[in-house]
Design a protein around this motif. Structure first.
Motif, PDB file in Angstrom:
ATOM      1  N   PRO A 285       0.561  -1.095  -0.201  1.00 48.70           N
ATOM      2  CA  PRO A 285       0.287   0.015   0.029  1.00 48.70           C
ATOM      3  C   PRO A 285       0.845   1.444   0.456  1.00 48.70           C
ATOM      4  O   PRO A 285       0.630   2.180  -0.133  1.00 48.70           O
ATOM      5  CB  PRO A 285      -0.402   0.311   1.479  1.00 48.70           C
ATOM      6  CG  PRO A 285      -0.170  -0.935   2.387  1.00 48.70           C
ATOM      7  CD  PRO A 285       0.785  -2.100   0.966  1.00 48.70           C
ATOM      8  N   TRP A 286       1.762   0.922   0.300  1.00 48.75           N
ATOM      9  CA  TRP A 286       2.911   2.406   0.556  1.00 48.75           C
ATOM     10  C   TRP A 286       3.625   2.511  -0.592  1.00 48.75           C
ATOM     11  O   TRP A 286       3.929   3.818  -1.099  1.00 48.75           O
ATOM     12  CB  TRP A 286       4.098   2.182   1.532  1.00 48.75           C
ATOM     13  CG  TRP A 286       5.689   1.067   0.854  1.00 48.75           C
ATOM     14  CD1 TRP A 286       5.073  -0.568   1.135  1.00 48.75           C
ATOM     15  CD2 TRP A 286       6.240   0.837   0.023  1.00 48.75           C
ATOM     16  NE1 TRP A 286       5.650  -0.903   0.204  1.00 48.75           N
ATOM     17  CE2 TRP A 286       6.804  -0.162  -0.202  1.00 48.75           C
ATOM     18  CE3 TRP A 286       6.704   2.210  -0.455  1.00 48.75           C
ATOM     19  CZ2 TRP A 286       7.510   0.189  -0.590  1.00 48.75           C
ATOM     20  CZ3 TRP A 286       7.994   2.173  -1.534  1.00 48.75           C
ATOM     21  CH2 TRP A 286       8.456   0.484  -1.630  1.00 48.75           C
ATOM     22  N   LYS A 287       3.193   2.139  -2.208  1.00 49.49           N
ATOM     23  CA  LYS A 287       4.098   2.091  -3.481  1.00 49.49           C
ATOM     24  C   LYS A 287       3.040   3.817  -4.341  1.00 49.49           C
ATOM     25  O   LYS A 287       1.578   2.847  -4.114  1.00 49.49           O
ATOM     26  CB  LYS A 287       3.739   1.104  -3.919  1.00 49.49           C
ATOM     27  CG  LYS A 287       5.350   0.833  -3.430  1.00 49.49           C
ATOM     28  CD  LYS A 287       5.332  -0.752  -5.050  1.00 49.49           C
ATOM     29  CE  LYS A 287       7.413  -0.746  -4.381  1.00 49.49           C
ATOM     30  NZ  LYS A 287       7.409  -2.428  -5.649  1.00 49.49           N
ATOM     31  N   GLY A 288       3.484   4.063  -5.152  1.00 52.30           N
ATOM     32  CA  GLY A 288       2.788   4.574  -5.975  1.00 52.30           C
ATOM     33  C   GLY A 288       2.638   6.036  -5.705  1.00 52.30           C
ATOM     34  O   GLY A 288       2.580   6.817  -4.308  1.00 52.30           O
ATOM     35  N   PHE A 303      -3.277 -10.399  -0.341  1.00 51.95           N
ATOM     36  CA  PHE A 303      -3.328  -8.431  -0.074  1.00 51.95           C
ATOM     37  C   PHE A 303      -3.314  -8.241   1.294  1.00 51.95           C
ATOM     38  O   PHE A 303      -2.544  -8.978   2.018  1.00 51.95           O
ATOM     39  CB  PHE A 303      -5.914  -9.017  -0.163  1.00 51.95           C
ATOM     40  CG  PHE A 303      -6.299  -9.212  -0.891  1.00 51.95           C
ATOM     41  CD1 PHE A 303      -6.776  -8.319  -2.297  1.00 51.95           C
ATOM     42  CD2 PHE A 303      -6.726 -10.017  -1.684  1.00 51.95           C
ATOM     43  CE1 PHE A 303      -6.695  -8.663  -3.146  1.00 51.95           C
ATOM     44  CE2 PHE A 303      -7.417 -10.991  -2.248  1.00 51.95           C
ATOM     45  CZ  PHE A 303      -7.816 -10.033  -3.316  1.00 51.95           C
ATOM     46  N   VAL A 304      -3.193  -6.972   1.262  1.00 52.69           N
ATOM     47  CA  VAL A 304      -2.408  -6.428   2.212  1.00 52.69           C
ATOM     48  C   VAL A 304      -2.980  -7.076   3.223  1.00 52.69           C
ATOM     49  O   VAL A 304      -2.113  -6.685   4.713  1.00 52.69           O
ATOM     50  CB  VAL A 304      -2.593  -4.868   2.246  1.00 52.69           C
ATOM     51  CG1 VAL A 304      -4.257  -3.937   2.245  1.00 52.69           C
ATOM     52  CG2 VAL A 304      -1.234  -4.786   3.057  1.00 52.69           C
ATOM     53  N   ASP A 305      -3.943  -7.599   3.434  1.00 53.10           N
ATOM     54  CA  ASP A 305      -4.669  -8.095   5.396  1.00 53.10           C
ATOM     55  C   ASP A 305      -3.959  -9.050   5.347  1.00 53.10           C
ATOM     56  O   ASP A 305      -4.746 -10.095   5.598  1.00 53.10           O
ATOM     57  CB  ASP A 305      -6.470  -7.684   4.935  1.00 53.10           C
ATOM     58  CG  ASP A 305      -6.885  -8.674   4.184  1.00 53.10           C
ATOM     59  OD1 ASP A 305      -6.696  -9.223   3.521  1.00 53.10           O
ATOM     60  OD2 ASP A 305      -8.125  -8.506   4.399  1.00 53.10           O
ATOM     61  N   ARG A 306      -3.491 -10.175   4.462  1.00 52.23           N
ATOM     62  CA  ARG A 306      -2.649 -11.454   4.303  1.00 52.23           C
ATOM     63  C   ARG A 306      -4.004 -12.869   3.612  1.00 52.23           C
ATOM     64  O   ARG A 306      -3.689 -13.903   4.396  1.00 52.23           O
ATOM     65  CB  ARG A 306      -2.173 -11.988   5.060  1.00 52.23           C
ATOM     66  CG  ARG A 306      -0.249 -11.162   5.794  1.00 52.23           C
ATOM     67  CD  ARG A 306      -0.309  -9.782   5.173  1.00 52.23           C
ATOM     68  NE  ARG A 306       0.874  -9.821   5.788  1.00 52.23           N
ATOM     69  CZ  ARG A 306       1.185  -8.810   4.976  1.00 52.23           C
ATOM     70  NH1 ARG A 306       0.449  -7.577   4.294  1.00 52.23           N
ATOM     71  NH2 ARG A 306       2.958  -8.134   4.644  1.00 52.23           N
TER      72      ARG A 306
END
Length: 318
Positions: A285-288, A303-306
């Motif tokens: 989520p930190w990218k772009g 997904f970021v929530d694994r």
């Protein structure tokens, strides 16, 4: 000496490694970022590696930050069966007018970056020697020579870094880069590294699923034809699952397309005995940009929530 000494795992144009699937791993979650120094905790990385362990044997890490150190500690202290390609995050040592989003830096910034790069290279050497039975290869950088990048480093400097690292570690040394520079620009570096590491992204180059694998194969073969006597590894290949249209049309990004491309890629890689690091273990989520649909954020197999994406069903054993 490391059990991954270059003399024992490279023969001709082959990298002799135990069989196993490979994936890139960056464990930053919501609110975490390498840019801010907010790193995943030991327990968070442990949780991630337990998710990855049933499916992959090889991990690629991008830098020698606290994130990488924690990953190595978790592997050792929990006796996890991972082998690691360790990298460095090089800053710009020269401005690059070809970068679409701007890469014009004052001299004092370039000097600071050069000094920081030298420290990062030394951390690479230290970690390779400290974790010599886990780190099987070292990369001196990532996409620092391709024409569009914002952290350009000259080929001469890359050669300097590669020589320094090779003199101070036992493991083989590489550089991770888009396939294009390897065909010409990086020829002096080919004379120094132990194997070539290429990146191939058909979806970034406007290909659909119908031509994607063929294009990946052409990318690989175009480097192989120029350097037939060098081992070649694919250190990044994948498919984003969401896009806001920035560089990738929204209709060409989905979990279904990711699953299909990665299935084809995995089958071809195994058939041809090519070590291929899938990109990427988890969404980042930190990218772009701040846009939630920014394609840079959505290459993960989880997904970021694994929770797993469909690519994990069937392609990598559920």
């Amino acid at each position: 000496m490391s059990k991954y000494a270059r003399e024992s795992i490279i023969k001709g144009n082959q990298l002799l490694m135990p069989p196993g699937d490979a994936i890139c791993y960056s464990g930053y979650r919501e609110g975490q970022s390498p840019q801010t120094g907010d790193f995943p905790s030991y327990n968070e990385i442990h949780e991630d590696l337990l998710l990855l362990a049933p499916h992959w044997s090889y991990l690629r890490l991008y830098d020698c930050s606290q994130h990488a150190l924690t990953v190595l500690k978790v592997i050792v202290e929990n006796n996890l069966d991972f082998k690691v390609m360790l990298g460095v995050d090089l800053g710009a040592e020269m401005s690059n007018p070809n970068c679409p989003w701007g890469a014009d830096y004052p001299d004092h910034v370039l000097q600071q970056n050069t000094q920081a790069n030298e420290r990062e290279i030394q951390r690479l050497v230290t970690l390779c020697n400290t974790y010599e039975d886990i780190v099987f290869a070292a990369s001196i950088g990532n996409e620092a020579s391709v024409e569009w990048n914002d952290h350009m480093v000259s080929v001469d400097r890359l050669v300097h870094y590669a020589k320094h690292v090779k003199q101070n570690i036992a493991q083989p040394v590489t550089f991770c880069e888009n396939y294009v520079p390897w065909r010409d620009k990086l020829k002096p570096l080919v004379e120094v590294v132990d194997f070539i590491s290429i990146h191939t992204y058909p979806v970034w180059e406007y290909h659909t699923i119908d031509s994607a694998l063929d294009y990946t194969q052409l990318n690989y073969q175009s480097v192989e034809e120029v350097h037939p006597n060098m081992p070649i590894v694919i250190t990044e290949a994948g498919w984003t699952t969401t896009s806001n249209g920035r560089g990738i049309e929204p209709w060409n990004a989905s979990v279904q397309l990711q699953s299909e491309y990665c299935k084809q890629l995995a089958q071809w890689s195994k058939q041809e005995n090519i070590m291929t690091f899938m990109f990427e273990a988890f969404d980042e989520p930190w990218k772009g940009s701040a846009d939630a649909a920014e394609p840079e954020k959505h290459w993960g197999f989880f997904f970021v929530d694994r929770t797993p994406k469909p690519v994990m069903n069937g392609v990598f054993g559920g």
